[in-house]
Write a protein that holds these residues in place. Sequence first.
Motif, PDB file in Angstrom:
ATOM      1  N   LEU A   1      11.116  12.367   3.862  1.00 55.18           N
ATOM      2  CA  LEU A   1       9.936  12.518   3.003  1.00 55.18           C
ATOM      3  C   LEU A   1       9.475  11.173   2.456  1.00 55.18           C
TER       4      LEU A   1
ATOM      5  N   GLU B   1       7.469   9.495   5.076  1.00 55.72           N
ATOM      6  CA  GLU B   1       6.165  10.158   5.196  1.00 55.72           C
ATOM      7  C   GLU B   1       5.244   9.795   4.037  1.00 55.72           C
ATOM      8  N   GLN B   2       5.788   9.772   2.828  1.00 54.79           N
ATOM      9  CA  GLN B   2       4.961   9.496   1.654  1.00 54.79           C
ATOM     10  C   GLN B   2       4.485   8.046   1.638  1.00 54.79           C
TER      11      GLN B   2
ATOM     12  N   GLN C   1       1.453   6.990   4.042  1.00 53.95           N
ATOM     13  CA  GLN C   1       0.066   7.429   3.880  1.00 53.95           C
ATOM     14  C   GLN C   1      -0.881   6.221   3.892  1.00 53.95           C
TER      15      GLN C   1
ATOM     16  N   ARG D   1       4.221   1.254   7.432  1.00 59.48           N
ATOM     17  CA  ARG D   1       5.369   1.912   8.042  1.00 59.48           C
ATOM     18  C   ARG D   1       6.635   1.227   7.529  1.00 59.48           C
TER      19      ARG D   1
ATOM     20  N   ASN E   1      10.234   2.657  11.671  1.00 60.49           N
ATOM     21  CA  ASN E   1       9.609   3.836  11.051  1.00 60.49           C
ATOM     22  C   ASN E   1      10.577   5.020  11.059  1.00 60.49           C
TER      23      ASN E   1
END
Length: 567
Positions: free
Chosen positions: A215, A218-219, A222, A234, A274
């Motif tokens: 998470l 992913e956060q 953005q 990344r 990443n």
Amino acid sequence: MGQNTSHNAGQNPGQNPGQDSAKTAGNRSRRHDIVAFGIAAAAIIQFVGIAGTLMPQVLRSWLTGSAPPDPLLVNALLLNIALVLLGWRRYSEMQREVAIRRQTEEEARLLASTDPLTKCLNRLSSTAAIQALLETGQQVKRNVAVFLIDLDNFKQINDLNSHQTGDLVLTVVADRLRLHFPAGSVIARVGGDEFVCAMIVDPALHGDLDHFAALLIEQVGQPVADGRVMILPRISAGYALSEPHTADSAPTDAATLVHRADIAMYHAKKSGRNRHVAFQPLLEDDLRLKRNLEAAIRDGIAKGEFAPFYEQQVDLQTGKLVGFEMLARWHSPHYGLVSPEVFIPIAEEMDLISELSENLIRQALADAREWDPSLTLSVNISPVQFRDAWFAQKLLQLLVEAGFPPSRLEIEITESTLHENVGAVRNAVTSLKNQGVRVCLDDFGTGYSSLSQLRSLPFDRIKIDRSFVSEIGQDSKCGDLVAAIVSLGRGLDLPVTAEGIESSQVRDALRDLGGMKGQGYLFGMPEDASTTRARLAAMKLLAGSGSRQEMDEPAAEIVALPGRQAS
């Protein structure tokens, strides 16, 4: 210039001149504070004594009209009043100075411990903060997870946009880290694009750390908009978990946890970026081996431990030997004969591949100069070498120094090279071809080459990757693909070389597709310079040994000389 560089990385936490000078000034201020207070107190005491004597005289003079009070006592009283007012004023000023100095010291402390761009802690203060978190975790019977987070390709964000854009990305990433980690966590920027974060973790939730890290990626990933472009940051993350304190083991300290998280982050980078990796002891062993290999490679280049080996290339139709491909080998006194699959990637990462390759090419040109003039020399060029704008000139200089005809040299470049900077590759290739050097597109079919690139770049040959060649006869799709590549080469007037030929069945299948060169262990293992020279001497294929020997038997039947080296 932007601020996205590391801060306070070189300071020693035990040596802070600003804090020492502030402490000295504070001590001096307190001494002055006591003196001012003492003067005021003495003046008040004296005022009380004089007033006690003078006031009855004043009252009698007012009520009875008797003689006025003693002028000396009146003057002394007025002087005492002035001293009291002066002392109190000085005492108040000193109190204000102390308050201002304390505020300044606090601001200086914050500046010394905080990254001015992101407002996170900096490297100087992060270790102590994580150590304090570890102590808190021990008190509440909880573990601490430390994350080492590094932005992928951050240099490109700076170079392609601006340092201001880079600063914006760092600030946004720091804000997103604060949102993602729970309250009370440590958030620190410890390098130009590196952050370290630590949080207390319930032992029952250890299994959720992978989900937490996913998470996080992913956060943070953005989009970030700076008004002109949209940046997609990344990150690669590694994390380590503190070990429970037992009677037989000391608690894990902050520096150890950060080191382990850094190792895990390195493997996340190595695995494709990443992504996140959890620390395991095996990772530390791998990194230690890599560090040892790096040191050994650097030392081996200086000592000449790297040597060229030569793999035969034959005409599949006639079986005649037509040339050799140079393959790098490392004779390490510690690791033995090391394959290029091991040391080439490390040398590229260390930015030593150009020096290593030039040394090997120089030696190979000297070796090949003794061969029959009909034999060619093929050498592989790393994509990293094409980043050097002077690569073509350096290679031509090596040819001049060796007195080796450019027409006998063929360089092989992989498809991945074309995607780093096709303009630079085109310029270098054109310069080399203008001098007679031939250029081969290596490992064709494994990358992303397009027909337009084959037409626009002046290649002289394409080489079919061994992964396709070795499966001919076992997989019909591979056979069809090889046939299609050969047909494509024929249509573009590009000769074809097939590598990885290890059986007569594969050789015969390739021979049926038409004229091409081939190489592989079927024709002999790669051999060092002396063994190769002995082979050519036996075949009368050394320079000045007479006309080229005609070979009626196919090259697959050539018997290797004693002392043949394994690859």
